[in-house]
Design an enzyme around this catalytic site. Structure first.
Site, PDB file in Angstrom:
ATOM      1  N   LYS A 116     -17.880   5.999  -5.331  1.00 17.70           N
ATOM      2  CA  LYS A 116     -16.950   7.135  -5.324  1.00 17.70           C
ATOM      3  C   LYS A 116     -16.672   7.587  -6.754  1.00 17.70           C
ATOM      4  O   LYS A 116     -16.182   6.814  -7.577  1.00 17.70           O
ATOM      5  CB  LYS A 116     -15.635   6.743  -4.631  1.00 17.70           C
ATOM      6  N   ASP A 147      -7.914  12.429  -9.195  1.00 15.43           N
ATOM      7  CA  ASP A 147      -7.438  12.667  -7.830  1.00 15.43           C
ATOM      8  C   ASP A 147      -5.960  13.066  -7.855  1.00 15.43           C
ATOM      9  O   ASP A 147      -5.076  12.225  -7.948  1.00 15.43           O
ATOM     10  CB  ASP A 147      -7.635  11.400  -6.983  1.00 15.43           C
ATOM     11  N   LYS A 201      -0.165  14.501  -4.746  1.00 12.10           N
ATOM     12  CA  LYS A 201       0.451  13.187  -4.964  1.00 12.10           C
ATOM     13  C   LYS A 201       1.755  13.355  -5.738  1.00 12.10           C
ATOM     14  O   LYS A 201       1.900  14.303  -6.509  1.00 12.10           O
ATOM     15  CB  LYS A 201      -0.494  12.312  -5.797  1.00 12.10           C
ATOM     16  N   ASP A 258     -10.048   6.923 -10.369  1.00 16.27           N
ATOM     17  CA  ASP A 258     -10.592   7.134  -9.026  1.00 16.27           C
ATOM     18  C   ASP A 258     -12.116   7.300  -9.028  1.00 16.27           C
ATOM     19  O   ASP A 258     -12.717   7.547  -7.984  1.00 16.27           O
ATOM     20  CB  ASP A 258      -9.910   8.339  -8.367  1.00 16.27           C
ATOM     21  N   ASP A 311      -5.674  14.523   0.451  1.00 13.60           N
ATOM     22  CA  ASP A 311      -5.666  13.346  -0.429  1.00 13.60           C
ATOM     23  C   ASP A 311      -6.584  12.241   0.099  1.00 13.60           C
ATOM     24  O   ASP A 311      -6.862  11.277  -0.600  1.00 13.60           O
ATOM     25  CB  ASP A 311      -4.226  12.839  -0.586  1.00 13.60           C
ATOM     26  N   GLU A 356      -9.658  12.197   0.239  1.00 12.57           N
ATOM     27  CA  GLU A 356     -10.870  12.904  -0.191  1.00 12.57           C
ATOM     28  C   GLU A 356     -12.055  11.979  -0.421  1.00 12.57           C
ATOM     29  O   GLU A 356     -13.204  12.421  -0.361  1.00 12.57           O
ATOM     30  CB  GLU A 356     -10.577  13.692  -1.479  1.00 12.57           C
ATOM     31  N   ARG A 364     -13.334   9.536   1.344  1.00  5.68           N
ATOM     32  CA  ARG A 364     -14.220   9.432   2.514  1.00  5.68           C
ATOM     33  C   ARG A 364     -14.990  10.729   2.736  1.00  5.68           C
ATOM     34  O   ARG A 364     -16.108  10.721   3.259  1.00  5.68           O
ATOM     35  CB  ARG A 364     -13.393   9.033   3.747  1.00  5.68           C
TER      36      ARG A 364
HETATM   37  N1  BES Z   1      -7.695   7.392  -4.601  1.00 10.83           N
HETATM   38  C1  BES Z   1      -6.757   7.256  -3.561  1.00 10.83           C
HETATM   39  C2  BES Z   1      -6.506   5.802  -3.200  1.00 10.83           C
HETATM   40  C3  BES Z   1      -5.655   5.023  -4.148  1.00 10.83           C
HETATM   41  C4  BES Z   1      -4.287   5.231  -4.202  1.00 10.83           C
HETATM   42  C5  BES Z   1      -6.210   4.063  -4.932  1.00 10.83           C
HETATM   43  C6  BES Z   1      -3.514   4.476  -5.062  1.00 10.83           C
HETATM   44  C7  BES Z   1      -5.434   3.295  -5.771  1.00 10.83           C
HETATM   45  C8  BES Z   1      -4.082   3.513  -5.843  1.00 10.83           C
HETATM   46  C9  BES Z   1      -7.275   7.943  -2.306  1.00 10.83           C
HETATM   47  O1  BES Z   1      -8.017   9.088  -2.503  1.00 10.83           O
HETATM   48  C10 BES Z   1      -6.072   8.331  -1.531  1.00 10.83           C
HETATM   49  O2  BES Z   1      -5.343   9.150  -1.999  1.00 10.83           O
HETATM   50  N2  BES Z   1      -5.911   7.763  -0.339  1.00 10.83           N
HETATM   51  C11 BES Z   1      -4.790   8.037   0.470  1.00 10.83           C
HETATM   52  C12 BES Z   1      -5.267   8.161   1.895  1.00 10.83           C
HETATM   53  C13 BES Z   1      -4.231   8.676   2.840  1.00 10.83           C
HETATM   54  C14 BES Z   1      -3.916  10.109   2.541  1.00 10.83           C
HETATM   55  C15 BES Z   1      -4.756   8.517   4.248  1.00 10.83           C
HETATM   56  C16 BES Z   1      -3.797   6.891   0.318  1.00 10.83           C
HETATM   57  O3  BES Z   1      -4.231   5.744   0.223  1.00 10.83           O
HETATM   58  O4  BES Z   1      -2.614   7.172   0.259  1.00 10.83           O
HETATM   59 ZN    ZN Z   2      -8.989   9.214  -4.279  1.00 13.90          ZN
HETATM   60 MN    MN Z   3      -6.792  10.810  -2.697  1.00 13.39          MN
END
Ligand code: BES
Ligand code: ZN
Ligand code: MN
Length: 498
Positions: free
Chosen positions: A267, A272, A279, A290, A349, A351, A353
């Site tokens: 990835k 992000d 966020k 990210d 968010d 994104e 996947r």
């Molecule tokens: N890059 C983030 C995941 C992440 C968050 C990694 C905090 C490390 C620390 C990912 O893109 C994300 O935002 N995931 C969301 C998914 C949700 C919207 C289903 C998450 O984990 O909040």
């Molecule tokens: Zn992300």
């Molecule tokens: Mn995200």
């Protein structure tokens, strides 16, 4: 730092410093005992007086120890002998190297490589010593106008092995350790670079430079190529950004051209923001990390090329920013992925996947033996496993086992998470084939379930490194994980793990 291997007695080393270990309750290791004998009990005397108890993390520097040929002896506390395992071994090396950097010693002979670690070979000890030593001296100070210079940095480290007949294996393990450490350093630096510099085009340029240096195949797909391939899920994420997305493909051929490659997908979200599902601002700077999945697969292919392993390896990196903006994707948008499956983007968010699914479909064309994707995918994985273990998912238990073992061997551990059918229904959408989120619970699992819908044609594993790729707080920085896990898995696959 320069490394070499030598078999010989510690008291006979003509180096600026000899390093030997002491266990808790003042028990000398064999190399420390040899030094003590040559010095007529000088070291055991000092220890008896209470200046070195053998506690983990402590050191004692001695000058002009009688009966030895070195300028200094550095005693390193190892903690309790019965608890001395992989982690303690690495920490002892780190402590030794950091302390050596604070002395005037230019070179050192380290006799920690002779310590027994349960189930671990000499090759393991040598490999881990090189990795830990280089990890401990890694710095990221290119944006500091005044650097904290180490006055007299350690330049040369000689690793002592007990028997001459171990030298061959030890030499090979040493070059493996160095290659892995350099792969980790690359992963760390790419991760640590600020997002205004490390954007998708920068990653593509780095990949191209690496291809030239290491003789790899390299292809960069542009937005127009992605459109032609129907990668509308990946493109949907890139829409909000002024930075053009890139799909980076690097290939290393170390085996016969016909041998199926192992494909690593990383990835590469270089920043992000969450997109329209923005966020919160606290710690948002950390979302420059990210792209650590991308950084780790680039570090891994570099290490494999350096080791010239007899395998074929391909790396695929979907690289993009996730930004809000007038043309950004909206919650509710429906896109058709390269696989033909439709996705309702309920949260912009989620994104990672969305870009990985198209990269995974793209991986089909390499007729892979195995595909492993690496991603800072979910905050939920951090909730589940903290920053100790990487989350591991696989559609084949034997593959999961191999990766778990590689993680244990490298002390870069993963934990097997479920990928049961029962979770799939959480991804239901009333309007498309699936939604891109699965609700409040089991977030790292539903993310993996989403990816599993694009990996039916091959053996596949997914590593969620959201908790392990970087550290927050006072010693903020990328860790280089899971380069150790991945490289050990590939060493094992190549039959080169001794
Ligand atoms: N890059 C983030 C995941 C992440 C968050 C990694 C905090 C490390 C620390 C990912 O893109 C994300 O935002 N995931 C969301 C998914 C949700 C919207 C289903 C998450 O984990 O909040
Ligand atoms: Zn992300
Ligand atoms: Mn995200």
């Amino acid at each position: 730092m320069e490394f070499s291997i030598k078999s010989g007695s510690p008291e006979k080393q003509r180096s600026a410093c000899v390093v030997a270990g002491v266990f808790d309750s003042r028990k000398l290791t064999l190399p420390a005992e040899l030094l003590d004998k040559a010095a007529n009990g000088y070291i055991s005397d000092i220890i008896r007086r209470g200046d070195m108890e053998g506690k983990a993390g402590t050191t004692l520097l001695l000058h002009n120890v009688p009966g030895t040929l070195c300028d200094r002896v550095l005693l390193v506390g190892l903690g309790k002998e019965k608890d001395f395992r992989e982690k303690e071994f690495g920490n002892a090396v780190r402590t030794a190297v950091k302390t050596l950097n604070e002395t005037g010693a230019f070179d050192a002979s380290i006799f920690l490589t002779e310590l027994a670690v349960k189930k671990r070979s000499v090759a393991w000890r040598v490999r881990q010593t090189a990795i830990a030593a280089l990890d401990a001296t890694y710095k990221f100070d290119q944006f500091k106008s005044k650097k904290d210079e180490v006055r007299r940095p350690l330049r040369k480290l000689t690793l002592g092995v007990e028997r001459r007949n171990e030298l061959g294996l030890a030499e090979e393990a040493l070059s493996q350790g160095i290659a892995i450490a350099e792969g980790m350093a690359l992963a760390k630096t790419l991760g640590n670079l600020p997002p205004n510099i490390c954007h998708p085009s920068y990653l593509a340029e780095q990949a191209q430079a690496m291809a030239v240096e290491f003789g790899l195949g390299c292809e960069i797909l542009e937005r127009a190529d992605m459109e032609q391939l129907g990668m509308h899920s990946l493109l949907a994420v890139a829409r909000g950004s002024h930075q053009p997305p890139k799909l980076i493909v690097l290939s290393y051929q170390g085996a016969k051209a016909g041998d199926k490659p192992i494909v690593l997908v990383g990835k590469g979200v270089t920043f992000d923001t969450g997109g329209i599902s923005l966020k919160p601002s606290a710690e948002m700077d950390e979302m420059k990390y990210d792209m650590c999945g991308a950084a780790s697969v680039l570090g891994t292919i570099q290490a494999i090329a350096r080791m010239a392993l007899p395998i074929n390896l391909t790396v695929v990196v979907p690289a993009t920013e996730n930004m809000p903006g007038g043309s950004a994707s909206r919650p509710g948008d429906i896109v058709t992925s390269m696989s033909g499956q439709t996705i309702e983007i309920l949260n912009t968010d989620a994104e990672g996947r969305l870009i990985l699914c198209d990269a995974l479909t793209y991986a089909e064309r390499f007729e892979p033996d195995t595909v492993i994707d690496v991603a800072t995918l979910t905050g939920a994985c951090v909730v589940a496993l903290g920053n100790i273990a990487t989350g591991l998912f696989a559609n084949k238990d034997a593959l999961a086992r191999e990766l778990l073992d590689a993680g244990d061997e490298a002390h870069d551990r993963a934990w097997h998470m479920p990928l049961w059918e029962d979770y799939q229904e959480l991804l239901k959408s009333p309007f498309a084939d699936m939604g891109n989120i699965g609700g409040r619970w089991g977030g790292s699992i539903t993310a993996a379930c989403f990816l599993s819908r694009f990996t039916k044609k091959f053996e596949w594993a997914h590593l969620d490194i959201a908790g392990t790729a970087w550290k927050s707080g006072a010693d903020k920085g990328a860790t280089g994980r899971p380069v150790p896990l991945l490289t050990h898995y590939l060493l094992q696959r190549a039959g080169k793990l001794n």
